[in-house]
Design a protein around this motif. Structure first.
Motif, short mmCIF file in Angstrom:
data_model
loop_
_atom_site.label_atom_id
_atom_site.label_comp_id
_atom_site.label_asym_id
_atom_site.label_seq_id
_atom_site.Cartn_x
_atom_site.Cartn_y
_atom_site.Cartn_z
N ASN A 53 0.85 -1.22 0.06
CA ASN A 53 0.18 -0.02 -0.06
C ASN A 53 1.02 1.26 -0.01
O ASN A 53 1.35 1.67 1.22
CB ASN A 53 -1.02 0.05 1.20
CG ASN A 53 -1.82 1.16 1.23
OD1 ASN A 53 -1.82 2.01 0.18
ND2 ASN A 53 -2.57 1.29 2.33
N ASP A 54 1.03 1.75 -1.36
CA ASP A 54 1.75 3.25 -1.20
C ASP A 54 1.01 4.10 -1.28
O ASP A 54 1.27 5.16 -1.85
CB ASP A 54 2.77 3.11 -2.47
CG ASP A 54 3.82 1.85 -2.67
OD1 ASP A 54 4.41 1.83 -1.43
OD2 ASP A 54 3.97 1.26 -3.35
N ASN A 55 -0.18 3.97 -1.22
CA ASN A 55 -1.45 5.08 -1.27
C ASN A 55 -1.46 5.63 -2.66
O ASN A 55 -1.93 6.84 -3.00
CB ASN A 55 -1.03 6.21 -0.41
CG ASN A 55 -2.31 6.96 0.19
OD1 ASN A 55 -3.46 6.11 0.28
ND2 ASN A 55 -2.32 8.12 0.76
N HIS A 56 -1.28 4.78 -3.67
CA HIS A 56 -1.60 5.02 -5.06
C HIS A 56 -3.01 4.86 -5.18
O HIS A 56 -3.90 4.13 -4.59
CB HIS A 56 -0.71 4.25 -6.11
CG HIS A 56 0.92 4.54 -6.06
ND1 HIS A 56 1.90 3.48 -5.74
CD2 HIS A 56 1.56 5.67 -6.11
CE1 HIS A 56 2.93 4.21 -5.79
NE2 HIS A 56 2.81 5.54 -6.07
N GLU A 57 -3.65 5.42 -6.62
CA GLU A 57 -4.82 5.33 -7.06
C GLU A 57 -5.26 3.79 -6.82
O GLU A 57 -6.30 3.47 -6.49
CB GLU A 57 -5.33 5.98 -8.14
CG GLU A 57 -5.14 7.49 -8.21
CD GLU A 57 -6.03 7.87 -6.91
OE1 GLU A 57 -7.17 7.62 -6.99
OE2 GLU A 57 -5.76 8.85 -6.26
N THR A 61 -8.41 2.27 -4.61
CA THR A 61 -9.56 1.74 -5.30
C THR A 61 -9.64 0.24 -4.89
O THR A 61 -10.76 -0.15 -4.50
CB THR A 61 -9.23 1.71 -6.75
OG1 THR A 61 -9.21 2.96 -7.14
CG2 THR A 61 -10.25 1.14 -7.39
N ARG A 62 -8.55 -0.54 -4.63
CA ARG A 62 -8.54 -1.79 -4.23
C ARG A 62 -9.33 -1.81 -2.67
O ARG A 62 -10.06 -2.68 -2.25
CB ARG A 62 -7.47 -2.41 -4.20
CG ARG A 62 -6.83 -2.76 -5.35
CD ARG A 62 -5.42 -3.61 -5.46
NE ARG A 62 -5.10 -3.53 -6.77
CZ ARG A 62 -3.47 -3.44 -7.06
NH1 ARG A 62 -2.70 -3.06 -6.22
NH2 ARG A 62 -3.31 -3.61 -8.37
N ILE A 63 -8.83 -0.82 -1.89
CA ILE A 63 -9.31 -0.72 -0.46
C ILE A 63 -10.98 -0.55 -0.60
O ILE A 63 -11.78 -1.01 0.08
CB ILE A 63 -8.56 0.33 0.29
CG1 ILE A 63 -7.08 -0.13 0.65
CG2 ILE A 63 -9.01 0.57 1.68
CD1 ILE A 63 -6.11 0.77 1.06
N LEU A 64 -11.01 0.70 -1.42
CA LEU A 64 -12.54 0.96 -1.56
C LEU A 64 -13.44 -0.03 -1.80
O LEU A 64 -14.52 -0.20 -1.35
CB LEU A 64 -12.58 2.10 -2.52
CG LEU A 64 -13.95 2.90 -2.97
CD1 LEU A 64 -14.45 3.48 -1.56
CD2 LEU A 64 -13.89 3.72 -4.15
N ILE A 65 -12.93 -0.84 -2.86
CA ILE A 65 -13.74 -2.08 -3.43
C ILE A 65 -13.77 -3.26 -2.39
O ILE A 65 -14.38 -4.11 -2.62
CB ILE A 65 -13.97 -2.12 -4.84
CG1 ILE A 65 -12.52 -2.85 -5.19
CG2 ILE A 65 -14.07 -0.79 -5.57
CD1 ILE A 65 -12.55 -3.12 -6.59
#
Length: 163
Positions: A53-57, A61-65
């Motif tokens: 998790n580098d806090n990239h998009e 998105t993976r965390i969001l879904i």
């Protein structure tokens, strides 16, 4: 005196760090990777893949879904679960495919459920619950679906983020 205080502070900081880790482990609900932490996800080919998790998009998105898991095994289990849901819908399309009229209370709908470690078919006329698999137009078709997928249905009842 100062050396004793510094040693005491260091000891307390170590203890606080350990307690934070324990608290993190005891959190209930969906696991989310911290920034810099590795996690697994289902890639576009249906394989469990590791990323950090580098806090990239992509990470956001993976965390969001909900497509991030603490272990490879959890990611693989979710992939198998999604595949099974798709297979059941395909089976339903081939064997039933009847769009049920939820406005008509005279039309019986059949749902697969589990109770007392056994799979059952329950009938409903107007209650529509949230379900990832289809309702069936007959008890026989629901039973046939249970028979066809019996050894794999239990994965549908597993929690997504817990081992």
């Amino acid at each position: 005196m100062n050396k004793e205080l510094l040693n005491r502070i260091e000891k307390l900081e170590t203890e606080a760090k350990e307690l934070r880790e324990q608290l993190k482990e005891k959190k209930k609900g969906r696991w989310k990777p911290e920034e810099g932490e590795e996690y697994f996800f289902a890639n576009e080919e249906g394989h469990a893949t590791c990323d950090k998790n580098d806090n990239h998009e992509f990470d956001k998105t993976r965390i969001l879904i909900g497509n991030c898991y603490k272990t490879k095994e959890l990611a693989e289990r979710q992939i198998e679960k999604e595949k099974l849901i798709t297979e059941i819908w395909d089976w339903w399309d081939e064997n039933d495919g009847v769009e049920l009229d939820w406005e008509d209370e005279n039309v019986t709908k059949h749902q697969i459920c589990k109770k007392d470690n056994r799979w059952h078919v329950i009938k409903t006329f107007y209650w529509q619950s949230v379900s990832t698999i289809p309702y069936f137009s007959s008890e026989e078709l629901a039973e046939a679906c249970i028979k066809h997928f019996k050894n794999r249905l239990k994965i549908l009842l597993t929690k997504r983020w817990e081992e």
